[in-house]
Design a protein around this motif. Sequence first.
Motif, PDB file in Angstrom:
ATOM      1  N   ASP A 146       3.199 -25.344  39.433  1.00 36.29           N
ATOM      2  CA  ASP A 146       1.787 -25.928  39.330  1.00 36.29           C
ATOM      3  C   ASP A 146       0.696 -25.129  39.869  1.00 36.29           C
ATOM      4  OD1 ASP A 146       1.969 -25.689  42.237  1.00 36.29           O
ATOM      5  OD2 ASP A 146       1.988 -27.828  42.726  1.00 36.29           O
ATOM      6  N   LEU A 147       0.856 -23.899  39.824  1.00 33.04           N
ATOM      7  CA  LEU A 147      -0.167 -22.892  39.874  1.00 33.04           C
ATOM      8  C   LEU A 147      -0.735 -22.621  38.359  1.00 33.04           C
ATOM      9  CD1 LEU A 147      -1.874 -20.437  41.580  1.00 33.04           C
ATOM     10  CD2 LEU A 147      -0.111 -19.072  40.881  1.00 33.04           C
ATOM     11  N   ASP A 148      -1.925 -22.521  38.371  1.00 35.05           N
ATOM     12  CA  ASP A 148      -2.735 -22.387  37.007  1.00 35.05           C
ATOM     13  C   ASP A 148      -2.081 -21.115  36.353  1.00 35.05           C
ATOM     14  OD1 ASP A 148      -4.177 -21.840  34.638  1.00 35.05           O
ATOM     15  OD2 ASP A 148      -5.928 -22.636  35.930  1.00 35.05           O
ATOM     16  N   PRO A 149      -1.300 -21.313  34.919  1.00 38.91           N
ATOM     17  CA  PRO A 149      -0.733 -20.001  34.605  1.00 38.91           C
ATOM     18  C   PRO A 149      -1.630 -19.177  34.289  1.00 38.91           C
ATOM     19  CG  PRO A 149      -0.416 -22.299  33.248  1.00 38.91           C
ATOM     20  CD  PRO A 149      -1.281 -22.423  34.361  1.00 38.91           C
ATOM     21  N   GLU A 150      -2.881 -19.108  34.258  1.00 42.49           N
ATOM     22  CA  GLU A 150      -3.833 -17.941  34.098  1.00 42.49           C
ATOM     23  C   GLU A 150      -3.816 -17.100  35.560  1.00 42.49           C
ATOM     24  OE1 GLU A 150      -7.717 -19.246  32.733  1.00 42.49           O
ATOM     25  OE2 GLU A 150      -7.004 -19.931  31.024  1.00 42.49           O
ATOM     26  N   HIS A 151      -3.494 -17.725  36.625  1.00 45.67           N
ATOM     27  CA  HIS A 151      -3.345 -17.050  37.667  1.00 45.67           C
ATOM     28  C   HIS A 151      -2.206 -16.309  38.196  1.00 45.67           C
ATOM     29  CE1 HIS A 151      -6.803 -20.083  39.006  1.00 45.67           C
ATOM     30  NE2 HIS A 151      -7.292 -18.856  38.237  1.00 45.67           N
ATOM     31  N   PHE A 152      -1.142 -16.313  37.361  1.00 44.21           N
ATOM     32  CA  PHE A 152      -0.021 -15.475  37.357  1.00 44.21           C
ATOM     33  C   PHE A 152       0.814 -15.140  36.341  1.00 44.21           C
ATOM     34  CE2 PHE A 152       2.214 -19.566  36.902  1.00 44.21           C
ATOM     35  CZ  PHE A 152       3.481 -19.494  36.297  1.00 44.21           C
ATOM     36  N   GLU A 153       1.144 -13.901  36.299  1.00 43.01           N
ATOM     37  CA  GLU A 153       2.094 -13.319  35.324  1.00 43.01           C
ATOM     38  C   GLU A 153       3.754 -13.217  35.734  1.00 43.01           C
ATOM     39  OE1 GLU A 153       0.735  -9.447  34.202  1.00 43.01           O
ATOM     40  OE2 GLU A 153       1.322  -8.692  36.130  1.00 43.01           O
ATOM     41  N   LEU A 154       4.717 -13.396  34.405  1.00 39.05           N
ATOM     42  CA  LEU A 154       5.749 -13.263  34.735  1.00 39.05           C
ATOM     43  C   LEU A 154       6.168 -12.103  33.765  1.00 39.05           C
ATOM     44  CD1 LEU A 154       8.768 -14.090  35.362  1.00 39.05           C
ATOM     45  CD2 LEU A 154       8.470 -15.751  33.559  1.00 39.05           C
ATOM     46  N   ILE A 155       6.791 -11.031  34.804  1.00 37.57           N
ATOM     47  CA  ILE A 155       7.332  -9.828  34.164  1.00 37.57           C
ATOM     48  C   ILE A 155       8.934  -9.811  34.037  1.00 37.57           C
ATOM     49  CG2 ILE A 155       7.572  -7.155  34.226  1.00 37.57           C
ATOM     50  CD1 ILE A 155       4.556  -7.386  35.380  1.00 37.57           C
ATOM     51  N   LEU A 156       9.595  -9.885  32.937  1.00 34.41           N
ATOM     52  CA  LEU A 156      11.029  -9.735  33.084  1.00 34.41           C
ATOM     53  C   LEU A 156      11.276  -8.656  32.413  1.00 34.41           C
ATOM     54  CD1 LEU A 156      11.209 -13.367  30.949  1.00 34.41           C
ATOM     55  CD2 LEU A 156      12.018 -12.940  33.403  1.00 34.41           C
ATOM     56  N   VAL A 157      12.356  -8.022  33.157  1.00 33.23           N
ATOM     57  CA  VAL A 157      12.703  -6.734  32.982  1.00 33.23           C
ATOM     58  C   VAL A 157      14.301  -6.753  32.495  1.00 33.23           C
ATOM     59  CG1 VAL A 157      12.904  -4.054  33.312  1.00 33.23           C
ATOM     60  CG2 VAL A 157      11.026  -5.685  34.420  1.00 33.23           C
ATOM     61  N   ASP A 158      14.537  -6.696  31.238  1.00 30.56           N
ATOM     62  CA  ASP A 158      15.809  -6.770  30.610  1.00 30.56           C
ATOM     63  C   ASP A 158      16.651  -5.435  30.869  1.00 30.56           C
ATOM     64  OD1 ASP A 158      18.272  -7.066  29.326  1.00 30.56           O
ATOM     65  OD2 ASP A 158      17.325  -7.377  27.409  1.00 30.56           O
ATOM     66  N   ASP A 159      17.532  -5.297  31.596  1.00 32.62           N
ATOM     67  CA  ASP A 159      18.315  -4.040  32.042  1.00 32.62           C
ATOM     68  C   ASP A 159      19.768  -4.056  31.097  1.00 32.62           C
ATOM     69  OD1 ASP A 159      18.672  -1.998  33.553  1.00 32.62           O
ATOM     70  OD2 ASP A 159      20.245  -2.742  35.016  1.00 32.62           O
ATOM     71  N   GLY A 160      19.529  -4.034  29.789  1.00 34.52           N
ATOM     72  CA  GLY A 160      20.333  -4.066  28.801  1.00 34.52           C
ATOM     73  C   GLY A 160      21.386  -5.220  28.643  1.00 34.52           C
ATOM     74  N   SER A 161      20.782  -6.271  28.922  1.00 31.44           N
ATOM     75  CA  SER A 161      21.678  -7.419  28.872  1.00 31.44           C
ATOM     76  C   SER A 161      22.194  -7.670  27.487  1.00 31.44           C
ATOM     77  CB  SER A 161      20.980  -8.895  28.871  1.00 31.44           C
ATOM     78  OG  SER A 161      20.180  -8.832  30.387  1.00 31.44           O
ATOM     79  N   THR A 162      23.628  -8.002  27.375  1.00 24.27           N
ATOM     80  CA  THR A 162      24.611  -8.165  26.190  1.00 24.27           C
ATOM     81  C   THR A 162      24.681  -9.663  25.892  1.00 24.27           C
ATOM     82  OG1 THR A 162      26.311  -7.476  27.444  1.00 24.27           O
ATOM     83  CG2 THR A 162      25.334  -5.805  26.382  1.00 24.27           C
ATOM     84  N   ASP A 163      24.331 -10.588  26.603  1.00 20.30           N
ATOM     85  CA  ASP A 163      24.378 -11.812  26.503  1.00 20.30           C
ATOM     86  C   ASP A 163      23.237 -12.674  25.501  1.00 20.30           C
ATOM     87  OD1 ASP A 163      22.613 -11.844  28.226  1.00 20.30           O
ATOM     88  OD2 ASP A 163      23.721 -13.197  30.062  1.00 20.30           O
ATOM     89  N   GLY A 164      23.049 -13.925  25.827  1.00 15.71           N
ATOM     90  CA  GLY A 164      22.097 -14.478  24.894  1.00 15.71           C
ATOM     91  C   GLY A 164      20.622 -14.272  25.819  1.00 15.71           C
ATOM     92  N   GLY A 165      20.469 -13.720  26.828  1.00 14.01           N
ATOM     93  CA  GLY A 165      19.316 -13.715  27.584  1.00 14.01           C
ATOM     94  C   GLY A 165      18.060 -12.961  26.920  1.00 14.01           C
ATOM     95  N   PRO A 166      18.469 -11.843  26.031  1.00 14.75           N
ATOM     96  CA  PRO A 166      17.224 -11.332  25.518  1.00 14.75           C
ATOM     97  C   PRO A 166      16.639 -12.152  24.410  1.00 14.75           C
ATOM     98  CG  PRO A 166      19.143  -9.678  25.552  1.00 14.75           C
ATOM     99  CD  PRO A 166      19.716 -10.975  25.826  1.00 14.75           C
TER     100      PRO A 166
END
Length: 260
Positions: free
Chosen positions: A22-42
């Motif tokens: 419920d925090l305004d999306p403009e007030h936070f960012e999400l950084i996902l660091v994919d460490d070489g995933s081999t499942d459906g995550g990417p």
Amino acid sequence: MVPVFNAMPYLGELLDSLAAQDLDPEHFELILVDDGSTDGGPQLMDRFAAAHPGTRVIRQRNSGWPGQPRNRGLAATEADYVFFADAGDMLARHALRSMLDHAQLHQADMVLPRIAGLNGRPVNRTLLAKNNPKAELREVFATLAPQKHIRRALIERLELRFPEGRVRLEDGIFITACYLAAKRTAVLADDDYFLRARQDANNISARKADPEGCTRSVARIAEQVRAARLPADLEQGMVLDLYRRKILRTYRPGRCSSSC
């Protein structure tokens, strides 16, 4: 920011919980660091980023441990505060807003949210029993997990980064440095804000113990505490607490095959 390695299907639950904040999306960012995933995550991360403009996906070869991905995330952000989550976690809908409000209200460099366990995941509910706008160092030192809300200026002022490579308690080494540098650490415990769900073989905390690696890291954390030149009784108490939690408990029945 979230390090991700073969975290399906848990990753989807985390992303759903972040999309519902419920925090305004403009007030936070999400950084996902994919460490070489081999499942459906990417593919899931790409779809999520396309639907949520505040999300960035960083990809790298598998490093085998969370430290390097977290450091990549730190290097990529200019946010005032950071919160470290793991890919098998979930956040209550009000978590990010409440932690930010608590940090700003109390001018806290760090905010520790109360944790609840899901799917049989054990957590220590006594560590964060009530709100505290200015918690004592020895009290908060009882939790060294990375899921903390931290002022980024504190991290950058001291050029703090997570140890990289297969270093046991790499998160504890980083969090200890933050605790020792923070002018104020607050506890936010009037509700369950952060939920731990994952408990499988790919979760580092579920892997077989590494006594030598654990002992080296405990010694490193103890040296951090000693180097801070705290009052003697506080220093001794913190080091003893650390030794009891991270070394002695390993030798209890049922613990010798578990992680430190």
